[in-house]
Write a protein that holds these residues in place. Structure first.
Motif, short mmCIF file in Angstrom:
data_model
loop_
_atom_site.label_atom_id
_atom_site.label_comp_id
_atom_site.label_asym_id
_atom_site.label_seq_id
_atom_site.Cartn_x
_atom_site.Cartn_y
_atom_site.Cartn_z
N PHE A 1 0.90 -1.15 0.00
CA PHE A 1 0.00 0.00 0.00
C PHE A 1 0.94 1.20 0.00
O PHE A 1 1.87 1.26 0.81
N THR A 2 0.75 2.13 -0.92
CA THR A 2 1.72 3.21 -1.07
C THR A 2 1.09 4.59 -0.90
O THR A 2 -0.08 4.80 -1.20
N LEU A 3 1.93 5.50 -0.43
CA LEU A 3 1.60 6.92 -0.34
C LEU A 3 2.79 7.71 -0.88
O LEU A 3 3.92 7.50 -0.44
N PRO A 4 2.54 8.63 -1.81
CA PRO A 4 3.62 9.50 -2.25
C PRO A 4 3.90 10.54 -1.17
O PRO A 4 2.98 11.00 -0.49
N ARG A 5 5.14 10.92 -1.02
CA ARG A 5 5.53 11.94 -0.05
C ARG A 5 6.62 12.82 -0.65
O ARG A 5 7.49 12.33 -1.39
N VAL B 1 8.21 7.57 -2.23
CA VAL B 1 7.03 6.72 -2.12
C VAL B 1 7.21 5.86 -0.87
O VAL B 1 8.23 5.18 -0.72
N LEU B 2 6.21 5.91 0.00
CA LEU B 2 6.22 5.12 1.23
C LEU B 2 5.31 3.92 1.05
O LEU B 2 4.11 4.08 0.76
N GLY B 3 5.88 2.72 1.18
CA GLY B 3 5.11 1.49 1.10
C GLY B 3 4.94 0.88 2.48
O GLY B 3 5.82 1.02 3.33
N THR B 4 3.81 0.22 2.68
CA THR B 4 3.57 -0.47 3.95
C THR B 4 2.85 -1.78 3.71
O THR B 4 2.11 -1.92 2.73
#
Length: 149
Positions: free
Chosen positions: A9-13, A80-83
């Motif tokens: 699951f990713t969020l751009p930062r 990009v932060l993945g979790t």
């Protein structure tokens, strides 16, 4: 991107000027805040909101968090932060992992890990996960293999 685990699951930062510390790079506390944002966003994408936590009187609380700060980032870097959820006992505990990647060169700049425990919000005591948590979270757990590094 070369992710440690499949299907993050990713969020751009993008670090902003206010995120930069006296050493002219992104402050470590910013990464912790971003991980919290990613954890909440992932929960919501799986169908559990803060409102659900309150209604069920349960929450997944961080029992332990650890972060490996591998490389600095700077204002304007595209990240990009993945979790992932990588473990869960189906009762009280889960594990969430994080990987922050710089888009320009694909470098992993941070890895993080949380050990989570289900608590009853009204008492703060550990309690079994309700069925809604099991339904949302356990199906999202990815098999743990040694991450590529």
């Amino acid at each position: 991107m070369d992710w440690d685990y499949p299907h993050p699951f990713t969020l751009p930062r993008v670090p902003q000027a206010a995120d930069i510390d006296g050493l002219n790079h992104t402050n470590n506390a910013v990464y912790v805040r971003w991980c919290e944002q990613a954890g909440w966003a992932h929960s919501e994408a799986l169908g559990l909101t803060l409102g659900d936590y309150r209604r069920l009187d349960r929450a997944m609380a961080i029992r332990r968090g650890e972060y490996d700060y591998l490389l600095p980032t700077f204002a304007g870097d595209l990240l990009v932060l993945g979790t992932w959820l990588v473990a869960g006992d189906g009762k009280l505990a889960m594990e969430r992992r994080f990987q922050l990647v710089r888009e320009s060169d694909g470098a992993t700049v941070l890895r993080g890990r949380w050990d989570l425990v289900c608590i009853e919000l009204s008492s703060g005591r550990p309690r079994r996960m309700p069925q809604a948590f099991l339904d949302a979270y356990m199906g999202a757990v990815v098999p743990v293999t040694a991450p590529r590094r």
